[in-house]
Enzyme design. Structure first.
Site, PDB file in Angstrom:
ATOM      1  N   CYS A   1      -2.669  -3.799   5.562  1.00 38.76           N
ATOM      2  CA  CYS A   1      -2.397  -4.186   4.177  1.00 38.76           C
ATOM      3  C   CYS A   1      -2.372  -2.934   3.311  1.00 38.76           C
ATOM      4  CB  CYS A   1      -3.482  -5.145   3.673  1.00 38.76           C
ATOM      5  SG  CYS A   1      -3.208  -5.697   1.975  1.00 38.76           S
ATOM      6  N   LEU A   2      -1.372  -2.844   2.458  1.00 37.42           N
ATOM      7  CA  LEU A   2      -1.260  -1.674   1.577  1.00 37.42           C
ATOM      8  C   LEU A   2      -2.441  -1.590   0.612  1.00 37.42           C
ATOM      9  CD1 LEU A   2       2.563  -1.919   0.897  1.00 37.42           C
ATOM     10  CD2 LEU A   2       1.400  -0.234   2.345  1.00 37.42           C
TER      11      LEU A   2
ATOM     12  N   HIS B   1      -2.350 -13.360  -0.530  1.00 30.85           N
ATOM     13  CA  HIS B   1      -2.531 -12.510  -1.719  1.00 30.85           C
ATOM     14  C   HIS B   1      -2.390 -13.329  -3.007  1.00 30.85           C
ATOM     15  CE1 HIS B   1      -2.971  -8.409  -0.240  1.00 30.85           C
ATOM     16  NE2 HIS B   1      -1.884  -8.475   0.503  1.00 30.85           N
TER      17      HIS B   1
ATOM     18  N   GLU C   1       1.182 -12.556   2.828  1.00 27.44           N
ATOM     19  CA  GLU C   1       1.559 -12.390   1.411  1.00 27.44           C
ATOM     20  C   GLU C   1       1.119 -13.583   0.582  1.00 27.44           C
ATOM     21  OE1 GLU C   1       2.296  -9.547   0.840  1.00 27.44           O
ATOM     22  OE2 GLU C   1       3.059  -8.901   2.780  1.00 27.44           O
TER      23      GLU C   1
HETATM   24  O1  GNR Z   1       3.093  -3.424   5.535  1.00 29.42           O
HETATM   25  C1  GNR Z   1       2.441  -4.381   5.949  1.00 29.42           C
HETATM   26  N1  GNR Z   1       2.384  -4.613   7.286  1.00 29.42           N
HETATM   27  C2  GNR Z   1       1.865  -5.775   7.830  1.00 29.42           C
HETATM   28  C3  GNR Z   1       1.632  -5.785   9.196  1.00 29.42           C
HETATM   29  C4  GNR Z   1       1.140  -6.916   9.800  1.00 29.42           C
HETATM   30  C5  GNR Z   1       0.875  -8.038   9.052  1.00 29.42           C
HETATM   31  C6  GNR Z   1       1.079  -8.039   7.685  1.00 29.42           C
HETATM   32  C7  GNR Z   1       1.583  -6.914   7.077  1.00 29.42           C
HETATM   33  S1  GNR Z   1       1.881  -6.923   5.367  1.00 29.42           S
HETATM   34  C8  GNR Z   1       1.686  -5.227   4.996  1.00 29.42           C
HETATM   35  C9  GNR Z   1       2.040  -4.944   3.551  1.00 29.42           C
HETATM   36  C10 GNR Z   1       1.072  -5.686   2.649  1.00 29.42           C
HETATM   37  O2  GNR Z   1      -0.045  -5.325   2.399  1.00 29.42           O
HETATM   38  N2  GNR Z   1       1.482  -6.817   2.151  1.00 29.42           N
HETATM   39  O3  GNR Z   1       0.655  -7.565   1.383  1.00 29.42           O
HETATM   40 NI    NI Z   2      -1.340  -7.102   2.040  1.00 28.06          NI
END
Ligand code: GNR
Ligand code: NI
Length: 171
Positions: A93-94, A139, A136
């Site tokens: 997750c970013l 979130h 997502e």
């Molecule tokens: O870039 C992302 N890669 C990812 C890899 C596996 C499962 C979910 C993701 S989402 C993530 C980007 C992010 O934080 N989206 O909310």
């Molecule tokens: Ni995420």
């Protein structure tokens, strides 16, 4: 188009329950364009609006399979069906940078949403797309992938994140 700052845990704004969008207008499309640019720059495969501190039920996804850009936009998404079968995927997750852990989720989901033009659509998804849209959509409800882990695994991951940040700060 603008790149937007991505907020990270433990920022309490990530725990917000995002609000439904009333209409898909040019202002919302501008936000979605900025989110897509921010996601590509990160780089990531998905981004929810709350990650750029906007509490609206909007998300963008591009799995970029075979390096081909295929942007997808989802407004007010709802899961209308999920499979009984689960699958595990190593998620990141970013907003929890550079930390990864296996999360189990329904392997297939059917999602109803408004698209970039405000049209209602319904689509069944599987594989990484199913995993990503569930990540997502979490979130939008203030949930992070680490919330799906045991307390032990979550605490270990957060400790590693803390250590990585302290090391970066010292460099
Ligand atoms: O870039 C992302 N890669 C990812 C890899 C596996 C499962 C979910 C993701 S989402 C993530 C980007 C992010 O934080 N989206 O909310
Ligand atoms: Ni995420």
């Amino acid at each position: 188009m603008a790149l937007l700052p991505i907020i990270e845990t433990p920022d309490p704004r990530l725990r917000t329950i995002s609000e439904p969008v009333e209409r898909v207008d040019d202002a919302l499309r501008a936000l979605m364009d900025d989110m897509l640019a921010t996601m590509y720059a990160a780089p990531g495969i998905g981004l929810a609006a709350i990650q750029v501190a906007v509490p609206k039920r909007v998300l963008v996804i591009d799995l970029q399979e075979n390096d081909v850009k295929t942007p997808r936009f989802f407004v007010n998404p709802e899961i209308v069906w999920e499979s009984d079968e689960f699958s595990a995927y190593k998620e990141g997750c970013l907003s929890v940078p550079e930390q990864y852990a296996d999360v189990e989720r329904p392997a297939r989901v059917r999602v109803r949403y408004l698209d970039y033009d405000g049209n209602t659509r319904e689509e069944e998804m599987d594989g990484l797309l199913a995993t990503c849209i569930q990540h997502e959509m979490d979130h939008l409800n203030g949930v992070l992938f680490i919330d799906h882990l045991s307390k032990l695994k979550r605490d270990m991951l957060l400790k590693k994140l803390d250590k990585a940040r302290r090391t970066a700060g010292a460099a």
